[in-house]
Design a protein around this motif. Structure first.
Motif, PDB file in Angstrom:
ATOM      1  N   ASP A  16       0.822  -1.215   0.000  1.00 30.15           N
ATOM      2  CA  ASP A  16       0.000   0.000   0.000  1.00 30.15           C
ATOM      3  C   ASP A  16       0.856   1.265   0.000  1.00 30.15           C
ATOM      4  O   ASP A  16       0.540   2.251  -0.685  1.00 30.15           O
ATOM      5  CB  ASP A  16      -0.917   0.006   1.228  1.00 30.15           C
ATOM      6  CG  ASP A  16      -2.152  -0.866   1.046  1.00 30.15           C
ATOM      7  OD1 ASP A  16      -2.389  -1.337  -0.082  1.00 30.15           O
ATOM      8  OD2 ASP A  16      -2.868  -1.083   2.043  1.00 30.15           O
ATOM      9  N   GLU A  20       0.807   4.201  -2.692  1.00 26.13           N
ATOM     10  CA  GLU A  20       0.474   5.569  -2.274  1.00 26.13           C
ATOM     11  C   GLU A  20       1.489   6.562  -2.826  1.00 26.13           C
ATOM     12  O   GLU A  20       1.138   7.694  -3.197  1.00 26.13           O
ATOM     13  CB  GLU A  20       0.410   5.645  -0.750  1.00 26.13           C
ATOM     14  CG  GLU A  20       0.149   7.047  -0.183  1.00 26.13           C
ATOM     15  CD  GLU A  20      -1.201   7.622  -0.573  1.00 26.13           C
ATOM     16  OE1 GLU A  20      -1.338   8.866  -0.549  1.00 26.13           O
ATOM     17  OE2 GLU A  20      -2.123   6.833  -0.911  1.00 26.13           O
ATOM     18  N   ARG A  21       2.751   6.140  -2.913  1.00 26.50           N
ATOM     19  CA  ARG A  21       3.768   7.027  -3.495  1.00 26.50           C
ATOM     20  C   ARG A  21       3.507   7.272  -4.977  1.00 26.50           C
ATOM     21  O   ARG A  21       3.745   8.371  -5.481  1.00 26.50           O
ATOM     22  CB  ARG A  21       5.167   6.436  -3.291  1.00 26.50           C
ATOM     23  CG  ARG A  21       5.634   6.454  -1.840  1.00 26.50           C
ATOM     24  CD  ARG A  21       7.096   6.099  -1.719  1.00 26.50           C
ATOM     25  NE  ARG A  21       7.376   4.695  -2.043  1.00 26.50           N
ATOM     26  CZ  ARG A  21       7.333   3.705  -1.150  1.00 26.50           C
ATOM     27  NH1 ARG A  21       7.003   3.965   0.116  1.00 26.50           N
ATOM     28  NH2 ARG A  21       7.621   2.458  -1.516  1.00 26.50           N
ATOM     29  N   TYR A  23       0.412   6.753  -6.512  1.00 23.36           N
ATOM     30  CA  TYR A  23      -0.949   7.259  -6.694  1.00 23.36           C
ATOM     31  C   TYR A  23      -1.413   7.960  -5.410  1.00 23.36           C
ATOM     32  O   TYR A  23      -2.318   7.472  -4.709  1.00 23.36           O
ATOM     33  CB  TYR A  23      -1.902   6.101  -7.014  1.00 23.36           C
ATOM     34  CG  TYR A  23      -1.596   5.381  -8.303  1.00 23.36           C
ATOM     35  CD1 TYR A  23      -1.832   5.981  -9.536  1.00 23.36           C
ATOM     36  CD2 TYR A  23      -1.074   4.085  -8.286  1.00 23.36           C
ATOM     37  CE1 TYR A  23      -1.567   5.320 -10.721  1.00 23.36           C
ATOM     38  CE2 TYR A  23      -0.809   3.406  -9.472  1.00 23.36           C
ATOM     39  CZ  TYR A  23      -1.050   4.038 -10.682  1.00 23.36           C
ATOM     40  OH  TYR A  23      -0.783   3.382 -11.853  1.00 23.36           O
ATOM     41  N   PRO A  24      -0.807   9.090  -5.062  1.00 25.24           N
ATOM     42  CA  PRO A  24      -1.166   9.747  -3.802  1.00 25.24           C
ATOM     43  C   PRO A  24      -2.639  10.148  -3.767  1.00 25.24           C
ATOM     44  O   PRO A  24      -3.143  10.807  -4.677  1.00 25.24           O
ATOM     45  CB  PRO A  24      -0.247  10.978  -3.767  1.00 25.24           C
ATOM     46  CG  PRO A  24       0.183  11.189  -5.193  1.00 25.24           C
ATOM     47  CD  PRO A  24       0.213   9.847  -5.817  1.00 25.24           C
ATOM     48  N   GLU A  27      -7.965   6.226  -4.478  1.00 24.72           N
ATOM     49  CA  GLU A  27      -8.557   5.008  -3.928  1.00 24.72           C
ATOM     50  C   GLU A  27      -8.838   4.053  -5.085  1.00 24.72           C
ATOM     51  O   GLU A  27      -9.664   4.337  -5.952  1.00 24.72           O
ATOM     52  CB  GLU A  27      -9.859   5.335  -3.197  1.00 24.72           C
ATOM     53  CG  GLU A  27     -10.482   4.157  -2.472  1.00 24.72           C
ATOM     54  CD  GLU A  27      -9.669   3.681  -1.281  1.00 24.72           C
ATOM     55  OE1 GLU A  27      -9.753   2.494  -0.934  1.00 24.72           O
ATOM     56  OE2 GLU A  27      -8.944   4.519  -0.687  1.00 24.72           O
ATOM     57  N   TYR A  51      -6.135   0.440 -10.549  1.00 29.53           N
ATOM     58  CA  TYR A  51      -5.956   1.886 -10.541  1.00 29.53           C
ATOM     59  C   TYR A  51      -6.249   2.420 -11.943  1.00 29.53           C
ATOM     60  O   TYR A  51      -5.599   2.026 -12.907  1.00 29.53           O
ATOM     61  CB  TYR A  51      -4.528   2.257 -10.150  1.00 29.53           C
ATOM     62  CG  TYR A  51      -4.232   2.054  -8.685  1.00 29.53           C
ATOM     63  CD1 TYR A  51      -4.361   3.099  -7.775  1.00 29.53           C
ATOM     64  CD2 TYR A  51      -3.843   0.808  -8.198  1.00 29.53           C
ATOM     65  CE1 TYR A  51      -4.097   2.911  -6.427  1.00 29.53           C
ATOM     66  CE2 TYR A  51      -3.578   0.605  -6.856  1.00 29.53           C
ATOM     67  CZ  TYR A  51      -3.713   1.658  -5.971  1.00 29.53           C
ATOM     68  OH  TYR A  51      -3.450   1.468  -4.638  1.00 29.53           O
TER      69      TYR A  51
END
Length: 355
Positions: A16, A20-21, A23-24, A27, A51
């Motif tokens: 995760d 997150e890096r 796709y900051p 969701e 995503y």
């Protein structure tokens, strides 16, 4: 993380964090497995995240690595050492993710868990049919693997994890890999296929000038990195000569549908002083470069053939998808038997005959 799992999910959290890096604040659409492999279920992946990108879906799996606790003895790698990624072409207004791709990744994971053979960068496979049964007209019928160009390799509390991207290929592209090298071909295709997105509607890229030139130069310079071929039908037998003092004859039998592949790989391996092992479920034949033709029964169902250049030239010439029996003039003690191949669908029905 959306699944209701144990609190100890350090491996999942590491995946995760990597996403997150990239796709900051995004969701993903996540699909979890109801009946997990560890509990006797059929699916080895605990979940797959989708995503959305403007031109493709970026899939990431959860389950090939150790998501919850350290279970393997290797401290350097988490689980199998990788998680799958997959990039599928998407139109801007497409909001429903391609669930066939999730099933495909589950099938790949199932193969690894059942066989114990993990995938890695440079591996490749013929899918023996369309990559998606929803698109029977697609030319994408093979796949190769390389490190995801954006996610790369990360460290987790359970060891290193590589994000291993699956790339869909045409059969002509797959044939080029067998003659050359998977990672080098993917690099040559990248200018025409940014991020190596799998597009079920695309055509073959081997006739693009840049790709074609790279393949021709690569085969000439490097030869083939394919050291073994698994085929449906391959075997051998050695029979004594008819008269005293007459040498034994070794017959190598292959299916017609694999003959061209075997010829291409032999021609791109042996001149570079590299051998090829031809494997089926029951036996194996090893072709080795040599100064003179020789046959060695090494046991365990394997025979080794030392093949000099003159024999190689004749051997690659007779390996064509035409059923028949061919005795080599340059090695009279070697016979090549090519048998008809029957191609079956998933229900076992014969849909084509080759040879």
């Amino acid at each position: 993380m959306t699944d209701d799992d144990d609190d100890n999910a350090a491996g999942w959290d590491a995946i995760d964090a990597a996403l997150e890096r990239l796709y900051p604040g995004v969701e993903p659409q996540h699909y979890g497995t109801v009946h997990k492999w560890m509990l006797g279920g059929p699916d080895p992946l605990d979940g797959i995240s989708f995503y959305p990108r403007p031109d493709h879906w970026h899939l990431v799996s959860y389950g090939m690595s150790e998501l919850y606790s350290k279970e393997t003895d290797n401290p350097e790698e988490s689980g199998w050492g990788f998680e799958f990624t997959f990039r599928i072409a998407r139109t801007a207004d497409e909001n429903e993710p391609p669930l066939w791709a999730a099933n495909f990744l589950q099938n790949l994971g199932r193969y690894v868990f059942n066989s114990g053979n993990p995938f890695g960068p440079g591996h490749h496979l013929n899918l023996n049919g369309p990559i998606s049964t929803e698109r029977l007209d697609t030319l994408i019928r093979a796949a190769a693997f390389d490190t995801d160009p954006e996610l790369g390799v990360i460290d987790t509390p359970h060891g290193q994890l590589r994000f291993l991207q699956v790339v869909g290929l045409t059969l002509d592209e797959y044939a080029a890999i067998e003659r050359w090298d998977a990672q080098k071909l993917l690099a040559a295709m990248t200018p025409d296929l940014p991020l190596l997105v799998t597009d079920l509607a695309r055509g073959d890229l081997t006739d693009r000038p840049g790709v074609a030139a790279a393949i021709a130069e690569g085969v000439r310079r490097d030869g083939s990195s394919t050291g073994s071929l698994f085929v449906e039908e391959a075997g051998w037998r050695t029979e004594p000569g008819d008269r005293p003092g007459e040498p034994a004859t070794t017959t190598v039998k292959v299916g017609a549908n694999a003959a061209d592949r075997i010829s291409r790989v032999l021609a791109a391996r042996l001149p570079f002083d590299r051998g090829v092992i031809l494997q089926s479920r029951d036996s194996a034949v090893s072709f080795r470069p040599g100064d003179r033709f020789a046959v060695t029964d090494t046991g365990d169902g394997l025979v080794a053939l030392d093949v000099p250049p003159a024999v190689l030239a004749e051997l690659t010439d007779v390996l064509r998808p035409v059923a028949g029996t061919y005795r080599l003039a340059s090695a009279p003690e070697l016979v090549v038997e090519i048998v008809m191949s029957r191609i079956r669908d998933q229900e076992g029905n014969v849909v084509a005959e080759i040879g």
